[in-house]
Design an enzyme around this catalytic site. Structure first.
Site, PDB file in Angstrom:
ATOM      1  N   VAL A  86      37.727  34.432  40.790  1.00 48.86           N
ATOM      2  CA  VAL A  86      37.091  35.638  40.418  1.00 48.86           C
ATOM      3  C   VAL A  86      37.554  37.003  40.226  1.00 48.86           C
ATOM      4  CG1 VAL A  86      35.182  36.833  39.989  1.00 48.86           C
ATOM      5  CG2 VAL A  86      34.510  34.535  40.750  1.00 48.86           C
ATOM      6  N   PRO A  87      38.967  37.085  39.133  1.00 51.52           N
ATOM      7  CA  PRO A  87      40.234  38.176  39.664  1.00 51.52           C
ATOM      8  C   PRO A  87      39.473  39.361  39.919  1.00 51.52           C
ATOM      9  CG  PRO A  87      39.555  37.328  37.182  1.00 51.52           C
ATOM     10  CD  PRO A  87      38.564  36.525  38.081  1.00 51.52           C
ATOM     11  N   CYS A  88      39.237  39.523  40.948  1.00 53.65           N
ATOM     12  CA  CYS A  88      39.005  40.826  41.521  1.00 53.65           C
ATOM     13  C   CYS A  88      40.278  41.692  41.438  1.00 53.65           C
ATOM     14  CB  CYS A  88      38.254  41.434  42.088  1.00 53.65           C
ATOM     15  SG  CYS A  88      38.787  40.543  44.137  1.00 53.65           S
ATOM     16  N   HIS A  89      41.047  41.199  41.331  1.00 51.45           N
ATOM     17  CA  HIS A  89      42.978  42.352  41.630  1.00 51.45           C
ATOM     18  C   HIS A  89      43.062  42.422  40.448  1.00 51.45           C
ATOM     19  CE1 HIS A  89      43.124  37.560  40.188  1.00 51.45           C
ATOM     20  NE2 HIS A  89      44.236  38.214  39.650  1.00 51.45           N
ATOM     21  N   ARG A  90      42.222  42.257  39.035  1.00 51.62           N
ATOM     22  CA  ARG A  90      43.141  42.668  37.983  1.00 51.62           C
ATOM     23  C   ARG A  90      42.279  43.986  37.565  1.00 51.62           C
ATOM     24  NH1 ARG A  90      42.169  36.449  34.882  1.00 51.62           N
ATOM     25  NH2 ARG A  90      43.328  35.585  35.407  1.00 51.62           N
TER      26      ARG A  90
END
Length: 193
Positions: A140-144
Site C-alpha cells: 500500500v504505497p504510502c511512499h508515493r
C-alpha cells in the site's frame, strides 16, 4: 464493517535491497503488515492496533507473496499488485489506504490531492496521519505521497527508503541537497540487510 481480527499471524522475513522486510500474514494468506526489521516495534504496535493483537508465530509467507515482493525489488514493478492485503481501520483510514493504491507507478501525489480524492478536501493532516499508520507499507504505497511542493516528507521506514522506492519506480520529486548522493542510500541499504 470491520473485519474480524485474525486468529493468528505468521511472521516472516525477506531480504530486499533496502533491508530485511517483515511480513505478517493471516490464516487466509492475506498480508496484514509489511515493515522493516529495524522498525519492528512499530510493526508490533500496528499489529496490535489493526490486527487485534492476534497471537504470532514464525512461519513462511505464501511463496507467491514472497516471489511478488522479490520481483518488485528486482524491477518488475507491477508485481506487488498480485499481493492480497487487508487491514482493520476506521472508514477514513481504509479510504486513505485504498486511495494510495490508486497512485500510479512512477507518480506521486500530495496529501491535499489524496484528501480531495477521498472527498475530504480539507483533511490533509488527517490523511497524513492515516498514511503514517498504514500497516502494509510498500504494498500500500504510502511512499508515493510527497509534499505539495514536490519535496520528500516523512516515511516510517526512513526517508532514505522512501527516496530509494521512488527512484526505483521512476518517480520525480525534489530532494534536499545533502541526500542527492544515491550511494548513501545504497550504503544504508547494505547495512540494513
Amino acid at each position: 464493517m470491520p473485519l474480524n481480527p485474525p486468529e493468528r499471524l505468521r511472521l516472516d522475513q525477506l531480504k530486499t535491497p533496502i533491508g530485511i522486510a517483515l511480513l505478517a500474514v493471516d490464516e487466509a494468506d492475506y498480508l496484514r503488515a509489511f515493515d522493516w526489521l529495524d522498525c519492528g516495534p512499530r510493526q508490533a504496535n500496528l499489529l496490535r492496533r489493526f490486527a487485534g493483537g492476534a497471537p504470532t508465530q514464525t512461519g513462511a509467507a505464501p511463496a507467491a507473496m514472497r516471489q511478488a515482493i522479490s520481483a518488485y525489488f528486482e524491477g518488475e514493478l507491477t508485481a506487488l499488485d498480485r499481493i492480497a492485503w487487508r487491514s482493520n481501520g476506521t472508514a477514513f483510514q481504509l479510504a486513505c489506504w485504498h486511495a494510495l493504491c490508486a497512485i500510479p507507478l512512477g507518480a506521486t501525489a500530495s496529501y491535499g490531492a489524496q484528501a480531495r480524492k477521498i472527498g475530504k478536501p480539507t483533511a490533509m493532516r488527517a490523511v497524513g496521519m492515516a498514511n503514517g499508520c498504514n500497516p502494509v507499507g510498500v504494498v500500500v504505497p504510502c511512499h508515493r505521497v510527497i509534499g505539495a511542493n514536490g519535496a520528500l516528507t516523512g516515511y516510517g521506514g526512513g526517508l532514505w527508503r522512501k527516496r530509494w522506492l521512488l527512484r526505483h519506480e521512476g518517480a520525480k520529486f525534489q530532494d534536499d541537497g545533502d541526500s542527492l548522493d544515491f550511494s548513501q542510500d545504497i550504503n544504508r541499504a547494505r547495512s540494513a540487510a
